[in-house]
Write an enzyme that holds these catalytic residues in place. Sequence first.
Site, PDB file in Angstrom:
ATOM      1  N   HIS A 128       0.837  -1.054   0.360  1.00  0.00           N
ATOM      2  CA  HIS A 128       0.019  -0.095   0.084  1.00  0.00           C
ATOM      3  C   HIS A 128       0.693   1.521   0.053  1.00  0.00           C
ATOM      4  CE1 HIS A 128       0.453  -1.231   4.681  1.00  0.00           C
ATOM      5  NE2 HIS A 128       1.629   0.188   4.331  1.00  0.00           N
TER       6      HIS A 128
HETATM    7  C1  T46 Z   1       3.125   0.447   7.378  1.00  0.00           C
HETATM    8  C2  T46 Z   1       3.486  -0.135   6.952  1.00  0.00           C
HETATM    9  C3  T46 Z   1       4.920  -0.072   7.523  1.00  0.00           C
HETATM   10  C4  T46 Z   1      -4.881  -0.227  13.284  1.00  0.00           C
HETATM   11  O1  T46 Z   1      -6.333  -0.574  13.592  1.00  0.00           O
HETATM   12  N1  T46 Z   1      -4.124   0.665  13.385  1.00  0.00           N
HETATM   13  C5  T46 Z   1      -2.667   0.759  12.758  1.00  0.00           C
HETATM   14  O2  T46 Z   1      -1.572   1.518  13.897  1.00  0.00           O
HETATM   15  C6  T46 Z   1      -2.219   0.180  11.998  1.00  0.00           C
HETATM   16  C7  T46 Z   1      -0.860  -0.096  11.993  1.00  0.00           C
HETATM   17  C8  T46 Z   1      -3.167  -0.842  11.616  1.00  0.00           C
HETATM   18  N2  T46 Z   1      -4.073  -1.600  12.376  1.00  0.00           N
HETATM   19  C9  T46 Z   1      -5.089  -2.328  11.461  1.00  0.00           C
HETATM   20  C10 T46 Z   1      -5.435  -1.877  10.071  1.00  0.00           C
HETATM   21  C11 T46 Z   1      -5.757  -3.724   9.473  1.00  0.00           C
HETATM   22  O3  T46 Z   1      -7.094  -3.441   9.871  1.00  0.00           O
HETATM   23  O4  T46 Z   1      -4.073  -3.086  11.878  1.00  0.00           O
HETATM   24  C12 T46 Z   1      -4.936  -4.554  10.367  1.00  0.00           C
HETATM   25  C13 T46 Z   1      -3.275  -4.704   9.387  1.00  0.00           C
HETATM   26  O5  T46 Z   1      -2.854  -3.452   8.818  1.00  0.00           O
HETATM   27  P1  T46 Z   1      -1.613  -3.752   8.110  1.00  0.00           P
HETATM   28  O6  T46 Z   1      -2.426  -4.496   6.900  1.00  0.00           O
HETATM   29  O7  T46 Z   1      -2.635  -2.078   7.081  1.00  0.00           O
HETATM   30  O8  T46 Z   1      -0.481  -4.277   7.887  1.00  0.00           O
HETATM   31  P2  T46 Z   1       0.943  -4.284   7.576  1.00  0.00           P
HETATM   32  O9  T46 Z   1       1.725  -4.460   8.088  1.00  0.00           O
HETATM   33  O10 T46 Z   1       0.544  -4.446   5.705  1.00  0.00           O
HETATM   34  O11 T46 Z   1       1.263  -2.389   7.299  1.00  0.00           O
HETATM   35  C14 T46 Z   1       1.203  -1.305   8.631  1.00  0.00           C
HETATM   36  C15 T46 Z   1       1.061  -0.661   8.015  1.00  0.00           C
HETATM   37  O12 T46 Z   1      -0.721  -0.189   8.429  1.00  0.00           O
HETATM   38  C16 T46 Z   1       1.095   0.332   7.153  1.00  0.00           C
HETATM   39  O13 T46 Z   1       0.570   1.757   7.308  1.00  0.00           O
HETATM   40  O14 T46 Z   1       3.157   1.510   6.455  1.00  0.00           O
HETATM   41  O15 T46 Z   1       3.167  -1.559   7.798  1.00  0.00           O
END
Ligand code: T46
Length: 144
Positions: A59
């Site tokens: 993303h």
């Molecule tokens: C990024 C990379 C480096 C939350 O509710 N609060 C938070 O602060 C975060 C980070 C995530 N979430 C929720 C959103 C999704 O439902 O946790 C779930 C998994 O998040 P995501 O699929 O975005 O996770 P990653 O590891 O793919 O990405 C993360 C960060 O979300 C993103 O901003 O830049 O790490």
Amino acid sequence: MDNKPIIVKNSGYVELKRIVDERDGVLSIMEGQHDVPFDIKRVYYINNLENLQSVRGKHAHKELKQVIFCINGSFVLTLDDGEKKQDIHMWRDNVGVILGKELWHTMHSFLSGCVLLVVASDFYKEEDYIRDYEEFLNYVGSTK
Ligand code: T46
């Protein structure tokens, strides 16, 4: 610092000072506006990465600024600004990479107890995410 130059937009390295003394352990410090180029509003970490095939990220953010570190183990960070792409091998606990706005990022190839630490300029806002690659290319105005 002996790192591969970063060629994509809205990125760069951050190198934290490591304090080593006669005791065991290394102390690394990060201060908002001093070591990272923004005030830190949020910190999160990702651990328990047990599947080497895992892929995270995929993303970009519209406005959020972050710095990502690998404080244990290693992984590969793939950056894509819509025109240029590069892979960065993340393994130095005190060397982070700036994930500026409009930068598609993917984390993969996690090895040996990998722990990712991320500091962010804002609270979590799902509306700041672009999670579709075609939408990202349109957003950054790429014709690819
Ligand atoms: C990024 C990379 C480096 C939350 O509710 N609060 C938070 O602060 C975060 C980070 C995530 N979430 C929720 C959103 C999704 O439902 O946790 C779930 C998994 O998040 P995501 O699929 O975005 O996770 P990653 O590891 O793919 O990405 C993360 C960060 O979300 C993103 O901003 O830049 O790490």
